[in-house]
Design an enzyme around this catalytic site. Structure first.
Site, PDB file in Angstrom:
ATOM      1  N   ASN A 117      13.725 -10.825   0.533  1.00 60.08           N
ATOM      2  CA  ASN A 117      12.390 -10.424   0.092  1.00 60.08           C
ATOM      3  C   ASN A 117      12.535  -9.401  -1.015  1.00 60.08           C
ATOM      4  O   ASN A 117      13.482  -8.621  -1.029  1.00 60.08           O
ATOM      5  CB  ASN A 117      11.639  -9.802   1.279  1.00 60.08           C
ATOM      6  CG  ASN A 117      10.251  -9.315   0.906  1.00 60.08           C
ATOM      7  OD1 ASN A 117       9.474 -10.040   0.272  1.00 60.08           O
ATOM      8  ND2 ASN A 117       9.923  -8.095   1.277  1.00 60.08           N
TER       9      ASN A 117
ATOM     10  N   HIS B  80      10.656  -6.091  -2.486  1.00 55.47           N
ATOM     11  CA  HIS B  80       9.656  -5.114  -2.044  1.00 55.47           C
ATOM     12  C   HIS B  80       9.566  -4.003  -3.091  1.00 55.47           C
ATOM     13  O   HIS B  80      10.602  -3.481  -3.525  1.00 55.47           O
ATOM     14  CB  HIS B  80      10.068  -4.530  -0.693  1.00 55.47           C
ATOM     15  CG  HIS B  80       9.103  -3.513  -0.180  1.00 55.47           C
ATOM     16  ND1 HIS B  80       7.894  -3.860   0.398  1.00 55.47           N
ATOM     17  CD2 HIS B  80       9.150  -2.159  -0.184  1.00 55.47           C
ATOM     18  CE1 HIS B  80       7.247  -2.753   0.733  1.00 55.47           C
ATOM     19  NE2 HIS B  80       7.980  -1.720   0.388  1.00 55.47           N
TER      20      HIS B  80
ATOM     21  N   SER C   1      13.293  -3.043  -4.211  1.00 54.23           N
ATOM     22  CA  SER C   1      14.464  -3.402  -3.411  1.00 54.23           C
ATOM     23  C   SER C   1      14.436  -4.892  -3.094  1.00 54.23           C
ATOM     24  O   SER C   1      13.372  -5.441  -2.810  1.00 54.23           O
ATOM     25  CB  SER C   1      14.457  -2.655  -2.070  1.00 54.23           C
ATOM     26  OG  SER C   1      14.335  -1.262  -2.255  1.00 54.23           O
TER      27      SER C   1
ATOM     28  N   ASP D 122      10.125  -5.050   6.401  1.00 53.11           N
ATOM     29  CA  ASP D 122      10.771  -4.315   5.293  1.00 53.11           C
ATOM     30  C   ASP D 122      11.936  -3.438   5.759  1.00 53.11           C
ATOM     31  O   ASP D 122      12.193  -2.374   5.188  1.00 53.11           O
ATOM     32  CB  ASP D 122       9.739  -3.441   4.550  1.00 53.11           C
ATOM     33  CG  ASP D 122       8.636  -4.263   3.910  1.00 53.11           C
ATOM     34  OD1 ASP D 122       8.890  -5.432   3.567  1.00 53.11           O
ATOM     35  OD2 ASP D 122       7.519  -3.746   3.779  1.00 53.11           O
TER      36      ASP D 122
ATOM     37  N   GLU E 198      11.629  -5.721 -11.419  1.00 47.54           N
ATOM     38  CA  GLU E 198      11.657  -6.585 -10.229  1.00 47.54           C
ATOM     39  C   GLU E 198      12.164  -7.969 -10.600  1.00 47.54           C
ATOM     40  O   GLU E 198      12.958  -8.571  -9.880  1.00 47.54           O
ATOM     41  CB  GLU E 198      10.255  -6.725  -9.627  1.00 47.54           C
ATOM     42  CG  GLU E 198       9.724  -5.472  -8.987  1.00 47.54           C
ATOM     43  CD  GLU E 198       8.386  -5.718  -8.292  1.00 47.54           C
ATOM     44  OE1 GLU E 198       8.227  -6.756  -7.640  1.00 47.54           O
ATOM     45  OE2 GLU E 198       7.498  -4.862  -8.416  1.00 47.54           O
TER      46      GLU E 198
HETATM   47  C1  GRF Z   1       5.519  -7.903  -6.650  1.00 47.73           C
HETATM   48  O1  GRF Z   1       5.244  -6.650  -7.181  1.00 47.73           O
HETATM   49  C2  GRF Z   1       6.243  -7.782  -5.340  1.00 47.73           C
HETATM   50  O2  GRF Z   1       7.143  -6.738  -5.279  1.00 47.73           O
HETATM   51  C3  GRF Z   1       5.082  -7.512  -4.422  1.00 47.73           C
HETATM   52  O3  GRF Z   1       4.087  -8.392  -4.864  1.00 47.73           O
HETATM   53  C4  GRF Z   1       4.233  -8.595  -6.246  1.00 47.73           C
HETATM   54  C5  GRF Z   1       4.294 -10.062  -6.482  1.00 47.73           C
HETATM   55  O4  GRF Z   1       4.094 -10.372  -7.811  1.00 47.73           O
HETATM   56  N1  GRF Z   1       5.416  -7.614  -3.041  1.00 47.73           N
HETATM   57  P1  GRF Z   1       4.165 -11.886  -8.307  1.00 47.73           P
HETATM   58  O5  GRF Z   1       3.230 -12.711  -7.449  1.00 47.73           O
HETATM   59  O6  GRF Z   1       5.590 -12.338  -8.199  1.00 47.73           O
HETATM   60  O7  GRF Z   1       3.701 -11.825  -9.735  1.00 47.73           O
END
Ligand code: GRF
Length: 227
Positions: A110, A112, A139, A148, A177
């Site tokens: 996942n 996060h 992360s 988490d 991310e």
């Molecule tokens: C990301 O910021 C992720 O960390 C969080 O939700 C968002 C998802 O964005 N849990 P996307 O749908 O991939 O654009």
């Protein structure tokens, strides 16, 4: 060169992390095969992105199921049917029942938006600002029955500025991310990372702390060496 890793992606929202994985695969830097994209929301952006890319996409509605467990059993039966080697939760916003998670432990990850173990759960950007933290991040971790709380594989960090808002933090963190998730999935695709009862092993050696995403998009170990 090992065969491309079959991955299933779970998403609930706009799907930018999924798009980043697809782009990395297109660019030739991520040797994966998309077995399917799965969602709890029929109208989400992630499903359109998947379909546009020719990836099988399926949404099931929690409302059509008796309870959380019945929904998870149905969704994960569909996931299992495409035989993924790795399940990537990329903005999948539902808590998954522990009995289902346990079935996939070690092969589900996942992303996060916090530096776990800090700020598990929701509204991480807001909570970071309220606490006055100067560093924030994201992360990638193994999914375990506790929310988490699975072993962390790698993290990306950003500095928190005086003028930051929850929105600006979310916006600035997002590209990190994307690189972080692609880099981590790359480690799996190259069969370099594995869970152990004691934490995450990279190339057979236990990580003392999570890998870090460097500015050049590579992952680094605690000593700064390229992972
Ligand atoms: C990301 O910021 C992720 O960390 C969080 O939700 C968002 C998802 O964005 N849990 P996307 O749908 O991939 O654009």
């Amino acid at each position: 060169m090992p065969a491309p890793l079959r991955i299933a992606v779970l998403a609930s929202g706009r799907g930018s992390n999924l798009a980043a994985l697809l782009a990395a695969r297109e660019a030739g830097s991520l040797p994966v095969e998309f077995a399917g994209v799965f969602s709890d929301r029929a109208a989400c952006g992630a499903l359109s992105i998947a379909r546009d890319a020719g990836v099988p996409a399926l949404a099931l509605s929690p409302r059509d199921h008796f309870d959380r467990l019945a929904f998870d059993e149905a969704l994960f039966a569909a996931v299992e049917a495409v035989q993924p080697a790795l399940i990537v939760c990329a903005g999948y916003m539902r808590i998954i029942e522990a009995v289902v998670v346990e079935r996939f432990e070690g092969r589900m990850i996942n992303i996060h938006p916090s530096l776990l173990p800090a700020y598990q759960g929701l509204r991480t950007h807001e909570r970071v600002l309220r606490a006055g933290d100067r560093v924030h991040g994201a992360s990638v971790h193994f999914v375990s029955a506790e929310l988490d709380a699975g072993a962390v594989i790698a993290q990306a960090r950003i500095a928190v500025g005086d003028g930051d808002t929850p929105e600006s933090l979310a916006r600035r963190l997002l590209p990190h991310e994307h690189r972080l998730l692609a880099a981590c999935v790359g480690l799996f695709a190259r069969r370099r990372v594995a869970p152990t009862p004691f934490g995450v092993a990279l190339d057979g050696a236990l990580l003392q702390e999570p890998l870090r995403l460097a500015d050049d998009g590579t992952l680094r170990d605690a000593a700064g060496g390229r992972a």
